[in-house]
Design a protein around this motif. Structure first.
Motif, mmCIF file in Angstrom:
data_model
loop_
_atom_site.group_PDB
_atom_site.id
_atom_site.type_symbol
_atom_site.label_atom_id
_atom_site.label_comp_id
_atom_site.label_asym_id
_atom_site.label_seq_id
_atom_site.Cartn_x
_atom_site.Cartn_y
_atom_site.Cartn_z
ATOM 1 N N GLU A 157 0.834 -1.201 0.000
ATOM 2 C CA GLU A 157 0.000 0.000 0.000
ATOM 3 C C GLU A 157 0.871 1.253 0.000
ATOM 4 O O GLU A 157 0.519 2.263 -0.628
ATOM 5 C CB GLU A 157 -0.927 0.003 1.215
ATOM 6 N N ILE A 158 1.999 1.205 0.688
ATOM 7 C CA ILE A 158 2.912 2.353 0.694
ATOM 8 C C ILE A 158 3.321 2.723 -0.726
ATOM 9 O O ILE A 158 3.416 3.906 -1.073
ATOM 10 C CB ILE A 158 4.149 2.035 1.559
ATOM 11 N N ASP A 159 3.557 1.717 -1.562
ATOM 12 C CA ASP A 159 3.964 1.979 -2.940
ATOM 13 C C ASP A 159 2.895 2.741 -3.719
ATOM 14 O O ASP A 159 3.205 3.457 -4.678
ATOM 15 C CB ASP A 159 4.283 0.655 -3.660
ATOM 16 N N ARG A 160 1.624 2.584 -3.330
ATOM 17 C CA ARG A 160 0.541 3.334 -3.979
ATOM 18 C C ARG A 160 0.378 4.717 -3.367
ATOM 19 O O ARG A 160 0.045 5.679 -4.061
ATOM 20 C CB ARG A 160 -0.780 2.576 -3.857
ATOM 21 N N TRP A 161 0.608 4.807 -2.064
ATOM 22 C CA TRP A 161 0.293 6.051 -1.369
ATOM 23 C C TRP A 161 1.363 7.130 -1.552
ATOM 24 O O TRP A 161 1.036 8.322 -1.528
ATOM 25 C CB TRP A 161 0.093 5.769 0.117
ATOM 26 N N ILE A 162 2.608 6.733 -1.721
ATOM 27 C CA ILE A 162 3.651 7.749 -1.898
ATOM 28 C C ILE A 162 3.381 8.583 -3.148
ATOM 29 O O ILE A 162 3.399 9.834 -3.079
ATOM 30 C CB ILE A 162 5.051 7.107 -1.916
ATOM 31 N N PRO A 163 3.127 7.991 -4.336
ATOM 32 C CA PRO A 163 2.801 8.828 -5.497
ATOM 33 C C PRO A 163 1.536 9.654 -5.300
ATOM 34 O O PRO A 163 1.455 10.797 -5.762
ATOM 35 C CB PRO A 163 2.612 7.819 -6.640
ATOM 36 N N LEU A 164 0.546 9.081 -4.603
ATOM 37 C CA LEU A 164 -0.675 9.836 -4.318
ATOM 38 C C LEU A 164 -0.360 11.108 -3.550
ATOM 39 O O LEU A 164 -0.846 12.201 -3.883
ATOM 40 C CB LEU A 164 -1.637 8.950 -3.512
ATOM 41 N N ALA A 181 4.190 11.992 2.482
ATOM 42 C CA ALA A 181 5.070 11.231 1.582
ATOM 43 C C ALA A 181 6.399 10.927 2.255
ATOM 44 O O ALA A 181 6.907 9.799 2.189
ATOM 45 C CB ALA A 181 5.283 12.007 0.284
ATOM 46 N N SER A 182 6.970 11.914 2.928
ATOM 47 C CA SER A 182 8.234 11.713 3.624
ATOM 48 C C SER A 182 8.087 10.722 4.776
ATOM 49 O O SER A 182 8.949 9.862 4.994
ATOM 50 C CB SER A 182 8.745 13.051 4.152
ATOM 51 N N THR A 183 6.974 10.814 5.491
ATOM 52 C CA THR A 183 6.718 9.910 6.606
ATOM 53 C C THR A 183 6.594 8.470 6.130
ATOM 54 O O THR A 183 7.115 7.535 6.769
ATOM 55 C CB THR A 183 5.437 10.333 7.345
ATOM 56 N N LEU A 184 5.926 8.261 5.001
ATOM 57 C CA LEU A 184 5.749 6.915 4.466
ATOM 58 C C LEU A 184 7.089 6.243 4.175
ATOM 59 O O LEU A 184 7.255 5.039 4.415
ATOM 60 C CB LEU A 184 4.901 6.971 3.194
ATOM 61 N N GLU A 185 8.029 6.991 3.654
ATOM 62 C CA GLU A 185 9.346 6.417 3.353
ATOM 63 C C GLU A 185 9.985 5.835 4.611
ATOM 64 O O GLU A 185 10.662 4.806 4.569
ATOM 65 C CB GLU A 185 10.252 7.478 2.745
ATOM 66 N N GLY A 186 9.758 6.481 5.742
ATOM 67 C CA GLY A 186 10.378 6.021 6.978
ATOM 68 C C GLY A 186 9.612 4.936 7.705
ATOM 69 O O GLY A 186 10.112 4.394 8.693
ATOM 70 N N LEU A 187 8.408 4.609 7.227
ATOM 71 C CA LEU A 187 7.584 3.614 7.909
ATOM 72 C C LEU A 187 7.679 2.231 7.291
ATOM 73 O O LEU A 187 7.153 1.261 7.841
ATOM 74 C CB LEU A 187 6.112 4.058 7.897
ATOM 75 N N ARG A 188 8.355 2.102 6.171
ATOM 76 C CA ARG A 188 8.339 0.848 5.424
ATOM 77 C C ARG A 188 8.946 -0.315 6.225
ATOM 78 O O ARG A 188 8.392 -1.410 6.259
ATOM 79 C CB ARG A 188 9.093 1.016 4.101
ATOM 80 N N ASP A 189 10.077 -0.067 6.867
ATOM 81 C CA ASP A 189 10.732 -1.155 7.609
ATOM 82 C C ASP A 189 9.873 -1.593 8.788
ATOM 83 O O ASP A 189 9.451 -0.784 9.616
ATOM 84 C CB ASP A 189 12.103 -0.701 8.126
ATOM 85 N N GLY A 190 9.604 -2.878 8.833
ATOM 86 C CA GLY A 190 8.871 -3.439 9.958
ATOM 87 C C GLY A 190 7.377 -3.225 9.944
ATOM 88 O O GLY A 190 6.716 -3.436 10.967
ATOM 89 N N CYS A 191 6.827 -2.815 8.790
ATOM 90 C CA CYS A 191 5.400 -2.482 8.776
ATOM 91 C C CYS A 191 4.507 -3.664 8.422
ATOM 92 O O CYS A 191 3.285 -3.559 8.506
ATOM 93 C CB CYS A 191 5.124 -1.315 7.833
ATOM 94 N N ASP A 192 5.072 -4.789 8.005
ATOM 95 C CA ASP A 192 4.283 -5.951 7.590
ATOM 96 C C ASP A 192 4.321 -7.051 8.652
ATOM 97 O O ASP A 192 5.153 -7.040 9.555
ATOM 98 C CB ASP A 192 4.822 -6.540 6.282
ATOM 99 N N GLY A 193 3.408 -8.023 8.489
ATOM 100 C CA GLY A 193 3.570 -9.281 9.204
ATOM 101 C C GLY A 193 2.572 -9.606 10.288
ATOM 102 O O GLY A 193 2.480 -10.753 10.714
ATOM 103 N N ARG A 194 1.794 -8.613 10.768
ATOM 104 C CA ARG A 194 0.793 -8.893 11.798
ATOM 105 C C ARG A 194 -0.599 -8.793 11.173
ATOM 106 O O ARG A 194 -0.842 -7.956 10.293
ATOM 107 C CB ARG A 194 0.895 -7.906 12.965
#
Length: 306
Positions: A157-164, A181-194
Motif C-alpha cells: 500500500e505504501i507503494d501506492r500512497w507515496i505517489p498519491l 510522503a516523507s513519513t511513508l518512506e520512513g515507515l516501510r521497515d517493519g510495517c508488515d507481518g501482523r
C-alpha cells in the motif's frame, strides 16, 4: 419473516437506495448484486438450515439477518462485494472468537458468513471515550498474531500512497501531503507481518454474551497495529469538536490506545497522519468532494503535526 426465501422484500429501503446504481465492483454492479441477493440468501438458508428470526438490518456494506439454526440464534451476514471484505472470513477464522465475533461458517462465493449473535444496537459509542479507547487497545493486544500470505501487505500500500501524496491536490495543503510522503518512506521497515483490523473504531466493537466486547468487520491486512489507531481519531467527532484543545484531545485518545495496545506511540502518530492525508486526497478526487469530510480529514491531520 421466517423464511429466507421471501427475502426479496426485506432489504431495508435506505440500504437498497445506497446500493442501487453504484458502479461495478470486481464482482457485480449494485443493481446486479441486489438482483442476486434473494437467491444467494435462499441458498445460504438451505445450506446452513436457517430460519429468519427478526428484521433485517445493515451496516455500511452488508445486510445482516438474525436467524435460528437448530434452535440456536445465529446471524447471516452478506456483504456488498468489495476488496476490503474479500478476506474478512479468513481473518475471523484466524482469530477464532478471541477478541472478535466468532465465525461459524463461510461461503466466500456468496460473500456470506454465519456468525454468532451480538448486540448490534450496543457498541463503544455508549461507553466513556477514554474507557472505550482502553477497550480497543486491549482488543488490539488480543487480536495480534502473525498474518498469513493471503492478506494484502501494508508495504505494498505504501507503494501506492507515496505517489498519491507526491501528486497532491489543490484541495489539500501541500505541507501535509509532502510530510505524509516523507513519513511513508520512513515507515516501510517493519510495517508488515501482523494480522491487523484496520477499521477498529467504536461502532465496530459490539457487546456480546460470552465476552463484554468483540470486534466486527475487520477489513484485514498484513501490517502493524500502529496503523490501526487512526479511525479512533476521526470517529466520535462531536466530542472532539467540543474539546477546549483539539490537538490535546486527539493526542490523548492516541496515547491511551497506544499504551493499552502496547504499541509505539510515535509510529501510531505517523501512521495516523498518513491515513488522514490519504483520506483527504481520495476525497478530493471525487467528482463532488464532500466539504465536511475533507475539512475533517485536514483538521485532524493538522492536529497530528502541530
Amino acid at each position: 419473516m421466517t423464511d429466507l426465501h421471501d427475502f426479496a422484500t426485506a432489504v431495508p429501503t435506505d440500504f437498497r437506495e445506497w446500493v442501487q446504481g453504484r458502479p461495478a465492483e470486481p464482482e457485480l454492479s449494485g443493481d446486479d448484486w441486489l438482483a442476486r441477493l434473494p437467491h444467494w440468501t435462499a441458498e445460504c438458508a438451505d445450506a446452513w438450515d436457517l430460519r429468519a428470526d427478526g428484521p433485517v438490518w445493515h451496516g455500511v456494506c452488508a445486510v445482516v439477518i438474525p436467524c435460528h439454526r437448530a434452535g440456536e440464534p445465529v446471524v447471516l451476514k452478506i456483504s456488498w462485494p468489495h476488496e476490503e471484505a474479500r478476506l474478512e472470513h479468513l481473518a475471523l477464522q484466524h482469530w477464532a472468537g478471541r477478541g472478535a465475533v466468532r465465525l461459524l461458517a463461510a461461503d466466500p462465493s456468496h460473500w456470506a458468513m454465519l456468525l454468532e449473535p451480538l448486540q448490534h444496537d450496543r457498541n463503544l459509542n455508549d461507553v466513556n471515550l477514554l474507557e472505550a479507547c482502553e477497550v480497543i487497545g486491549g482488543l488490539m493486544r488480543r487480536l495480534d498474531r502473525p498474518a498469513t500470505p493471503q492478506f494484502t501487505r501494508l508495504s505494498d500500500e505504501i507503494d501506492r500512497w507515496i505517489p498519491l501524496c507526491r501528486n497532491g491536490s489543490p484541495l489539500v495543503p501541500r505541507r501535509l501531503t509532502e510530510q505524509a510522503a516523507s513519513t511513508l518512506e520512513g515507515l516501510r521497515d517493519g510495517c508488515d507481518g501482523r494480522l491487523v483490523h484496520q477499521d477498529l473504531h467504536f461502532e465496530n466493537v459490539l457487546a456480546g454474551e460470552r465476552e463484554p466486547w468483540l470486534a466486527i468487520d475487520p477489513k484485514p491486512l498484513s501490517g502493524e497495529w500502529a496503523f490501526a489507531v487512526a479511525p479512533l481519531l476521526w470517529n466520535r467527532w462531536t466530542e472532539a469538536t467540543r474539546a477546549d484543545n483539539l490537538r490535546a484531545h486527539l493526542r490523548l485518545r492516541l496515547g491511551v490506545v497506544a499504551e493499552a495496545a502496547g504499541i509505539d506511540e510515535d509510529r501510531a502518530l505517523a501512521w495516523s497522519l498518513v491515513r488522514l492525508v490519504t483520506n483527504a486526497l481520495w476525497e478530493a478526487q471525487e467528482p463532488h468532494p464532500g466539504q465536511t469530510e475533507l475539512s475533517q480529514w485536514i483538521t485532524v491531520a493538522k492536529a497530528m503535526t502541530e
